[in-house]
Scaffold this motif. Structure first.
Motif, PDB file in Angstrom:
ATOM      1  N   GLY A 171       0.765  -1.236   0.000  1.00  0.00           N
ATOM      2  CA  GLY A 171       0.000   0.000   0.000  1.00  0.00           C
ATOM      3  C   GLY A 171       0.793   1.281   0.000  1.00  0.00           C
ATOM      4  O   GLY A 171       0.239   2.340   0.329  1.00  0.00           O
ATOM      5  N   TYR A 172       2.052   1.244  -0.375  1.00  0.00           N
ATOM      6  CA  TYR A 172       2.879   2.457  -0.421  1.00  0.00           C
ATOM      7  C   TYR A 172       2.692   3.166  -1.756  1.00  0.00           C
ATOM      8  O   TYR A 172       2.514   2.530  -2.805  1.00  0.00           O
ATOM      9  CB  TYR A 172       4.358   2.116  -0.244  1.00  0.00           C
ATOM     10  N   GLY A 229       2.736  13.836   4.711  1.00  0.00           N
ATOM     11  CA  GLY A 229       1.679  14.657   5.287  1.00  0.00           C
ATOM     12  C   GLY A 229       0.361  14.499   4.564  1.00  0.00           C
ATOM     13  O   GLY A 229      -0.655  15.053   4.988  1.00  0.00           O
ATOM     14  N   ALA A 230       0.354  13.757   3.449  1.00  0.00           N
ATOM     15  CA  ALA A 230      -0.874  13.531   2.686  1.00  0.00           C
ATOM     16  C   ALA A 230      -1.122  12.050   2.419  1.00  0.00           C
ATOM     17  O   ALA A 230      -2.253  11.623   2.231  1.00  0.00           O
ATOM     18  CB  ALA A 230      -0.816  14.285   1.363  1.00  0.00           C
ATOM     19  N   PHE A 231      -0.038  11.253   2.357  1.00  0.00           N
ATOM     20  CA  PHE A 231      -0.140   9.810   2.128  1.00  0.00           C
ATOM     21  C   PHE A 231       0.510   9.104   3.319  1.00  0.00           C
ATOM     22  O   PHE A 231       1.641   9.421   3.684  1.00  0.00           O
ATOM     23  CB  PHE A 231       0.590   9.407   0.847  1.00  0.00           C
ATOM     24  N   THR A 232      -0.171   8.130   3.895  1.00  0.00           N
ATOM     25  CA  THR A 232       0.348   7.520   5.124  1.00  0.00           C
ATOM     26  C   THR A 232       1.573   6.649   4.886  1.00  0.00           C
ATOM     27  O   THR A 232       2.372   6.449   5.794  1.00  0.00           O
ATOM     28  CB  THR A 232      -0.730   6.672   5.822  1.00  0.00           C
ATOM     29  N   HIS A 233       1.741   6.115   3.661  1.00  0.00           N
ATOM     30  CA  HIS A 233       2.882   5.250   3.363  1.00  0.00           C
ATOM     31  C   HIS A 233       3.457   5.647   2.011  1.00  0.00           C
ATOM     32  O   HIS A 233       2.760   5.561   0.983  1.00  0.00           O
ATOM     33  CB  HIS A 233       2.465   3.772   3.318  1.00  0.00           C
ATOM     34  N   VAL A 234       4.693   6.105   1.996  1.00  0.00           N
ATOM     35  CA  VAL A 234       5.344   6.521   0.751  1.00  0.00           C
ATOM     36  C   VAL A 234       6.749   5.935   0.688  1.00  0.00           C
ATOM     37  O   VAL A 234       7.354   5.616   1.714  1.00  0.00           O
ATOM     38  CB  VAL A 234       5.420   8.060   0.625  1.00  0.00           C
ATOM     39  N   PHE A 235       7.265   5.785  -0.548  1.00  0.00           N
ATOM     40  CA  PHE A 235       8.646   5.331  -0.713  1.00  0.00           C
ATOM     41  C   PHE A 235       9.230   5.939  -1.968  1.00  0.00           C
ATOM     42  O   PHE A 235       8.511   6.394  -2.861  1.00  0.00           O
ATOM     43  CB  PHE A 235       8.727   3.805  -0.759  1.00  0.00           C
ATOM     44  N   THR A 236      10.545   5.954  -2.026  1.00  0.00           N
ATOM     45  CA  THR A 236      11.257   6.362  -3.223  1.00  0.00           C
ATOM     46  C   THR A 236      12.438   5.427  -3.424  1.00  0.00           C
ATOM     47  O   THR A 236      12.928   4.805  -2.470  1.00  0.00           O
ATOM     48  CB  THR A 236      11.725   7.832  -3.144  1.00  0.00           C
ATOM     49  N   TYR A 256      22.216   3.850  -5.487  1.00  0.00           N
ATOM     50  CA  TYR A 256      20.756   3.886  -5.409  1.00  0.00           C
ATOM     51  C   TYR A 256      20.314   3.659  -3.967  1.00  0.00           C
ATOM     52  O   TYR A 256      20.877   2.813  -3.266  1.00  0.00           O
ATOM     53  CB  TYR A 256      20.134   2.841  -6.332  1.00  0.00           C
ATOM     54  N   MET A 257      19.303   4.422  -3.550  1.00  0.00           N
ATOM     55  CA  MET A 257      18.822   4.353  -2.177  1.00  0.00           C
ATOM     56  C   MET A 257      17.326   4.043  -2.166  1.00  0.00           C
ATOM     57  O   MET A 257      16.547   4.649  -2.906  1.00  0.00           O
ATOM     58  CB  MET A 257      19.071   5.683  -1.467  1.00  0.00           C
ATOM     59  N   VAL A 258      16.957   3.080  -1.322  1.00  0.00           N
ATOM     60  CA  VAL A 258      15.554   2.780  -1.056  1.00  0.00           C
ATOM     61  C   VAL A 258      15.180   3.512   0.227  1.00  0.00           C
ATOM     62  O   VAL A 258      15.842   3.340   1.252  1.00  0.00           O
ATOM     63  CB  VAL A 258      15.334   1.267  -0.848  1.00  0.00           C
ATOM     64  N   GLU A 259      14.141   4.344   0.177  1.00  0.00           N
ATOM     65  CA  GLU A 259      13.733   5.099   1.359  1.00  0.00           C
ATOM     66  C   GLU A 259      12.219   5.032   1.507  1.00  0.00           C
ATOM     67  O   GLU A 259      11.490   5.024   0.510  1.00  0.00           O
ATOM     68  CB  GLU A 259      14.183   6.555   1.249  1.00  0.00           C
ATOM     69  N   ALA A 260      11.756   4.981   2.741  1.00  0.00           N
ATOM     70  CA  ALA A 260      10.320   4.910   3.011  1.00  0.00           C
ATOM     71  C   ALA A 260       9.968   5.759   4.218  1.00  0.00           C
ATOM     72  O   ALA A 260      10.798   5.961   5.108  1.00  0.00           O
ATOM     73  CB  ALA A 260       9.900   3.453   3.255  1.00  0.00           C
ATOM     74  N   GLY A 428      -1.066  19.849  10.735  1.00  0.00           N
ATOM     75  CA  GLY A 428      -1.491  18.448  10.750  1.00  0.00           C
ATOM     76  C   GLY A 428      -0.365  17.468  10.930  1.00  0.00           C
ATOM     77  O   GLY A 428      -0.368  16.387  10.328  1.00  0.00           O
ATOM     78  N   SER A 429       0.615  17.792  11.742  1.00  0.00           N
ATOM     79  CA  SER A 429       1.753  16.902  11.962  1.00  0.00           C
ATOM     80  C   SER A 429       1.325  15.650  12.725  1.00  0.00           C
ATOM     81  O   SER A 429       0.488  15.713  13.629  1.00  0.00           O
ATOM     82  CB  SER A 429       2.841  17.641  12.746  1.00  0.00           C
ATOM     83  N   VAL A 430       1.864  14.509  12.339  1.00  0.00           N
ATOM     84  CA  VAL A 430       1.536  13.237  12.999  1.00  0.00           C
ATOM     85  C   VAL A 430       2.832  12.502  13.344  1.00  0.00           C
ATOM     86  O   VAL A 430       3.876  12.733  12.730  1.00  0.00           O
ATOM     87  CB  VAL A 430       0.667  12.342  12.085  1.00  0.00           C
ATOM     88  N   PRO A 431       2.791  11.603  14.325  1.00  0.00           N
ATOM     89  CA  PRO A 431       3.973  10.774  14.600  1.00  0.00           C
ATOM     90  C   PRO A 431       4.296   9.919  13.376  1.00  0.00           C
ATOM     91  O   PRO A 431       3.398   9.298  12.795  1.00  0.00           O
ATOM     92  CB  PRO A 431       3.532   9.906  15.787  1.00  0.00           C
ATOM     93  N   HIS A 432       5.543   9.887  12.979  1.00  0.00           N
ATOM     94  CA  HIS A 432       5.912   9.097  11.802  1.00  0.00           C
ATOM     95  C   HIS A 432       7.386   8.721  11.885  1.00  0.00           C
ATOM     96  O   HIS A 432       8.126   9.197  12.749  1.00  0.00           O
ATOM     97  CB  HIS A 432       5.618   9.867  10.511  1.00  0.00           C
ATOM     98  N   GLY A 433       7.788   7.846  10.992  1.00  0.00           N
ATOM     99  CA  GLY A 433       9.182   7.408  10.955  1.00  0.00           C
ATOM    100  C   GLY A 433       9.519   6.844   9.602  1.00  0.00           C
ATOM    101  O   GLY A 433       8.651   6.661   8.744  1.00  0.00           O
ATOM    102  N   GLY A 434      10.790   6.566   9.396  1.00  0.00           N
ATOM    103  CA  GLY A 434      11.203   6.035   8.107  1.00  0.00           C
ATOM    104  C   GLY A 434      12.600   5.471   8.162  1.00  0.00           C
ATOM    105  O   GLY A 434      13.247   5.456   9.216  1.00  0.00           O
ATOM    106  N   PHE A 435      13.066   5.008   7.004  1.00  0.00           N
ATOM    107  CA  PHE A 435      14.395   4.404   6.936  1.00  0.00           C
ATOM    108  C   PHE A 435      14.927   4.497   5.520  1.00  0.00           C
ATOM    109  O   PHE A 435      14.186   4.798   4.576  1.00  0.00           O
ATOM    110  CB  PHE A 435      14.351   2.935   7.384  1.00  0.00           C
TER     111      PHE A 435
END
Length: 467
Positions: A171-172, A229-236, A256-260, A428-435
């Motif tokens: 669902g990303y 801030g608009a999509f709950t799950h994103v990646f590049t 190349y970097m995988v980031e989410a 509209g800031s929410v708790p979030h994280g990534g890697f």
């Protein structure tokens, strides 16, 4: 009345040849995997070997779709002086069952056309020779014709597709983050600055093309945080650049970097679970889609890597805190070049030791000192030993593979650290994280390649060929 598109399709049907007269073009992989013989097929590729006997001519050809070559059996009268190792050919004939156990099908040639001859004396890759990677690295424009690099590129392709599939299936939303940017996400100052040729020639007039200094991106994280801030799950998944003046076997200037980024998460465990699932899913997919290619690396490059990876895929990754990691290192009998102390960053020698200490399986190290990590990592508010909710994934033989954190979404905490970056937290800031995970380092680990420069399609700035 037929529209333009339907009219064109109808015309094509009118001029199509009957099915029986049509010539079928097959890739080598398709020919080898065919279950039934077929007549009137055409295969194109490059000659890997030529063997001429009194009554029969044998060719092995490859088109890059498979590690295995397709055997072509022909009448000796079809041989000509341009039919040599390395030449490009087009073979027409019938696909028949092969009498040999090692190959399911072979091509019985009726015509062989040399599309592009090859001077075998000048060609640096020689038939039946296993060239070391150091030798092949000298020929960036030809090394894809080598078995090892051919296997690597097929593995890269499948791993890339598997990474996209993993995120899409979960669902990303895929975001194309910019390559040219004005920000320095990592804050380390190791950036490549972009200038036009006019700017380089006329430094006195410092007018920037974009009105501000521009750089090649070191990370897409800040742009992903905007989208989070608009999509709950994103990646590049794209190219990143680091101007580290290092010629080590572990560093690249371009990779190349995988980031989410995951919104509405207050748990570092959620981030770690995605990292572990991504690694295991992609690796299992590569193993199932490219078994022979992976086997080549595990047989000739890193013989022990297969068992290590099977152990990795079967076991849950270990989790230890930074505090525990430092204590383990202090109690180690091994002498380190860099003395382990609380508050100091873990060096590669430390990371490798921790993985070995934990049973040669991947290890998550969590909750690093506040002063070691960038401003955007979430404050744990944990008293005298001030830490942030950060995590690094360490793997055997490599050290750090992934790095991530919960992001600091609380505006008052950020105000004390940095004035910019604040607008993202006002609305509209929410708790979030990534890697983030370096793709080439991932490939280096699963294939057991010693030098990371051997897992990229083109070595950068080669003296023999600038591509």
């Amino acid at each position: 009345m037929l529209g333009p598109r339907r009219g064109w399709q109808a015309l094509r049907r009118c001029v199509s040849l009957p099915r029986a007269q049509r010539e079928v073009r097959l890739r080598v992989r398709e020919a080898l995997g065919a279950r039934e013989p077929a007549g009137e097929v055409k295969v194109q590729g490059w000659v890997r070997s030529v063997r001429s006997q009194k009554e029969v001519l044998f060719l092995h050809i490859n088109d890059g779709s498979s590690l295995e070559n397709l055997q072509v059996v022909a009448d000796p009268s079809l041989e000509n002086r341009d039919l040599t190792f390395g030449s490009a050919v087009e073979v027409q004939g019938k696909l028949v069952k092969s009498p040999h156990r090692m190959q399911n099908m072979e091509l019985k040639a009726e015509t062989i056309r040399v599309v592009g001859p090859c001077d075998t004396l000048a060609f640096p890759l020689k038939t039946k020779e296993r060239h070391p990677l150091e030798y092949v690295r000298q020929f960036p424009h030809l090394r894809c014709r080598n078995n090892t690099l051919g296997s690597l590129l097929r593995i890269r392709s499948e791993a890339t597709a598997a990474i996209h599939s993993f995120f899409q299936d979960n669902g990303y939303v895929h975001i194309h983050t910019p390559i040219i940017t004005s920000n320095d996400c990592e804050g380390a100052g190791e950036l490549f600055q972009i200038e036009t040729s006019n700017e380089a020639r006329e430094p006195a007039e410092k007018t920037h093309f974009f009105d501000v200094p521009a750089f090649l991106t070191v990370s897409g994280q800040l742009h992903l945080e905007v989208m989070a801030g608009a999509f709950t799950h994103v990646f590049t998944f794209g190219p990143t650049f680091r101007a580290e003046n290092s010629q080590s076997r572990r560093h690249l200037a371009e990779f190349y970097m995988v980031e989410a980024e995951l919104s509405f998460t207050e748990s570092l465990e959620d981030i770690m679970q995605v990292m572990e699932d991504l690694f295991k899913t992609v690796t299992s997919t590569v193993f199932s889609k490219c078994p022979r290619d992976v086997e080549l690396f595990h047989k000739y490059i890193a013989p022990a890597q297969k068992d290590r990876l099977e152990k990795t895929l079967k076991n849950k990754f270990v989790i230890i805190s930074y505090n525990e990691a430092v204590e383990i290192l202090k109690q180690a009998s091994q002498t380190f070049t860099f003395k382990p102390e609380w508050g100091c960053d873990l060096q590669t020698e430390h990371e490798k030791y921790l993985v070995k200490h934990c049973g040669e399986v991947p290890v998550f190290v969590i909750n690093y000192p506040y002063d070691l990590k960038p401003f955007y990592m979430r404050d744990n508010e944990d008293g005298p030993q001030h830490t942030v909710a950060a995590v690094d994934l360490l793997v055997p033989g490599i050290g750090e593979l992934c790095g991530g954190s919960l992001r600091e979404e609380r505006l008052p905490f950020l105000r004390s650290r940095l004035q910019r970056y604040l607008d993202l937290r006002k609305f509209g800031s929410v708790p979030h994280g990534g890697f983030g995970m370096g793709f080439e380092r991932y490939l280096q680990y699963i294939l057991g390649v010693e030098n990371i420069k051997d897992v990229i399609p083109f070595p950068r700035f080669s003296h023999s060929c600038l591509l």
